[in-house]
Scaffold this active site. Structure first.
Site, PDB file in Angstrom:
ATOM      1  N   ASP A 293      31.895 -18.980 -15.088  1.00  0.00           N
ATOM      2  CA  ASP A 293      31.647 -17.611 -14.644  1.00  0.00           C
ATOM      3  C   ASP A 293      32.981 -16.890 -14.639  1.00  0.00           C
ATOM      4  OD1 ASP A 293      29.076 -18.366 -14.339  1.00  0.00           O
ATOM      5  OD2 ASP A 293      28.980 -18.133 -12.165  1.00  0.00           O
TER       6      ASP A 293
ATOM      7  N   ASP B 174      16.543 -15.871 -15.002  1.00  0.00           N
ATOM      8  CA  ASP B 174      16.720 -16.330 -13.622  1.00  0.00           C
ATOM      9  C   ASP B 174      15.365 -16.179 -12.947  1.00  0.00           C
ATOM     10  OD1 ASP B 174      19.407 -16.490 -14.227  1.00  0.00           O
ATOM     11  OD2 ASP B 174      19.938 -14.618 -13.220  1.00  0.00           O
TER      12      ASP B 174
END
Lengths: 193, 251
Positions: free
Chosen positions: B11, B130
């Site tokens: 990330d 997600d």
């Protein structure tokens, strides 16, 4: 050494250029006939859809030039497929260097094949210092069948050509520029041809 | 045999690696290019970079990062975060990314999937989903899991495949950050519904969790972040563990 990577607007050619840089070579991106003809080694890359890639190739007239090249030429991924007789993808006629058809994987396996698979029955100086069953990175939905020009085989539902050779023309379905140190060795072998 | 893939996820915020626990609490875990080199040397099969910056300069920072990573490593990598147009994708691929991952922008404009597949080929289009299980239903969420939608995970997965996605990266919000294992039941169901590769994400805590997601979840690849960044799991050891259970792995 004068290495030209054919730039016809199809795909990620920067990775090949970076891979050559890591190996201490410079690859020039070009669609210029003269530059390509004068090169010591020619790399013919390609990712994406076959019929649109072939269209781009024709627009630049490179479909006429490539079959006439005399120096070692390496087709990578879609580049290899476009050197074959034809591909089912977009019903595209290829450049006809390799006498073989490119067909789609069946829905019995996940398509595209994406990831690392082995190459075996290695039969070319292209695979010097490469062991049988070495892993290479592949991403493709269509494959070249096995034929008399097959120099490496891979199995994904069927056995197919993961590399081809005819005279000065070489083709690999896998991405040597993305296949770790052994992929880089194959690039070195090509440059040493 | 095609092998199962191990994918460390980095990330990225403002050019640095971070990892959110349940996407909220961010911690710094190093320089992305150095980490990428380390992981590719250790046997990672692929890498994912997810940009979560929200600054004006994010685009340029991301392009520089992609270029530096592409120069440094010899394995494939995917870039995601804030990608919403054909132009965005074009510049990332031109700078050396192998694939791009789209998430919210695909939900907002599903036709983007078709456009990208047509322009660049399905092989470079990863759709990240997600989802959170609410009252037994897996619902798609946006903005790092903060915003719920009316979309069902399985319906959406079928649709993205039809539109030309080459791969699905499924993150279970219920599992992410828990270190209790991947959402294998939902993953296995996904694999029966679509015929493109599925990357499992969210929940990795032990080496056995990876084995379970390949064996029970039928995943084609497994993605994790903090267990790798904080060296709780080392990739060579993980691969040995998987191989011992006859899981096809690149050694």
């Amino acid at each position: 050494m004068n290495i030209v990577i054919i730039d016809y607007g199809a795909g990620n050619i920067q990775s090949i250029q970076f891979a050559l840089e890591r190996l201490g070579f410079e690859g020039i991106l070009s669609n210029n006939w003269d530059e390509i003809q004068k090169a010591d080694k020619v790399i013919f890359p390609g990712v994406g859809e076959a019929s649109s890639a072939m269209k781009k190739l024709k627009e630049s007239g490179l479909d006429k030039l490539i079959p006439t090249l005399k120096q070692p030429v390496l087709g990578i991924c879609l580049g290899m497929q476009l050197l074959c007789n034809s591909t089912e993808e977009g019903n595209t006629k290829g450049l006809g260097i390799f006498d073989v058809e490119v067909v789609k994987f069946s829905s019995k396996v996940k398509v595209p094949q994406m990831g690392w698979n082995t190459i075996y029955n290695l039969q070319s100086p292209l695979f010097k210092r490469i062991n049988e069953n070495e892993f290479m990175y592949l991403v493709h939905s269509f494959y070249a069948k096995n034929c008399k020009e097959t120099i490496a085989t891979t199995n994904y539902e069927v056995e197919y050509s993961s590399a081809l050779q005819k005279n000065n023309f070489y083709g690999v379905q896998f991405h040597p520029e993305k296949s770790g140190v052994f992929g880089e060795q194959i690039l070195i072998n090509f440059l040493n041809l | 045999m095609l092998t199962k893939r191990i994918i460390p996820c980095l990330d990225i915020k403002n050019g640095r690696t971070v990892k959110g626990v349940n996407f909220m609490d961010l911690k710094d875990a190093g320089d992305p290019v150095e980490l990428a080199k380390k992981y590719s040397k250790e046997g990672a099969d692929e890498l994912v970079f997810l940009d979560i910056s929200a600054t004006e300069e994010r685009r340029k920072t991301l392009i520089d990062l992609v270029r530096n990573v592409a120069k440094a490593i010899n394995i494939p990598f995917t870039v995601g975060g804030g990608i919403s147009s054909v132009e965005d994708v074009s510049i990332l691929l031109k700078n050396g990314a192998d694939k791009v991952s789209i998430n919210s922008s695909a939900v907002k404009n599903p036709n983007l999937i078709n456009e990208l597949a047509q322009e660049f080929g399905s092989q470079c289009v990863v759709v990240a989903i997600d989802a959170k299980q609410i009252d037994g239903n897996w619902m798609v969420h946006l903005v790092g899991g903060k915003v719920p939608t009316e979309l069902n995970l399985f319906d959406w997965a079928i649709e993205v495949e039809k539109r030309g996605a080459g791969e699905i990266l499924f993150t279970s919000m219920n599992n992410d950050g828990t270190k209790n294992g991947f959402a294998n039941e939902a993953l296995a169901k996904l694999s029966t519904l679509v015929n493109i590769p599925i990357i499992a994400s969210g929940g990795a805590g032990t080496m056995q969790h990876f084995a379970d997601t390949f064996l029970e979840g039928k995943a084609d690849a497994a993605l994790a972040a903090s267990v790798f960044h904080f060296q709780e799991i080392e990739i060579p050891e993980l691969k040995k563990h998987l191989k011992e259970q006859n899981i096809e792995i690149r050694m």
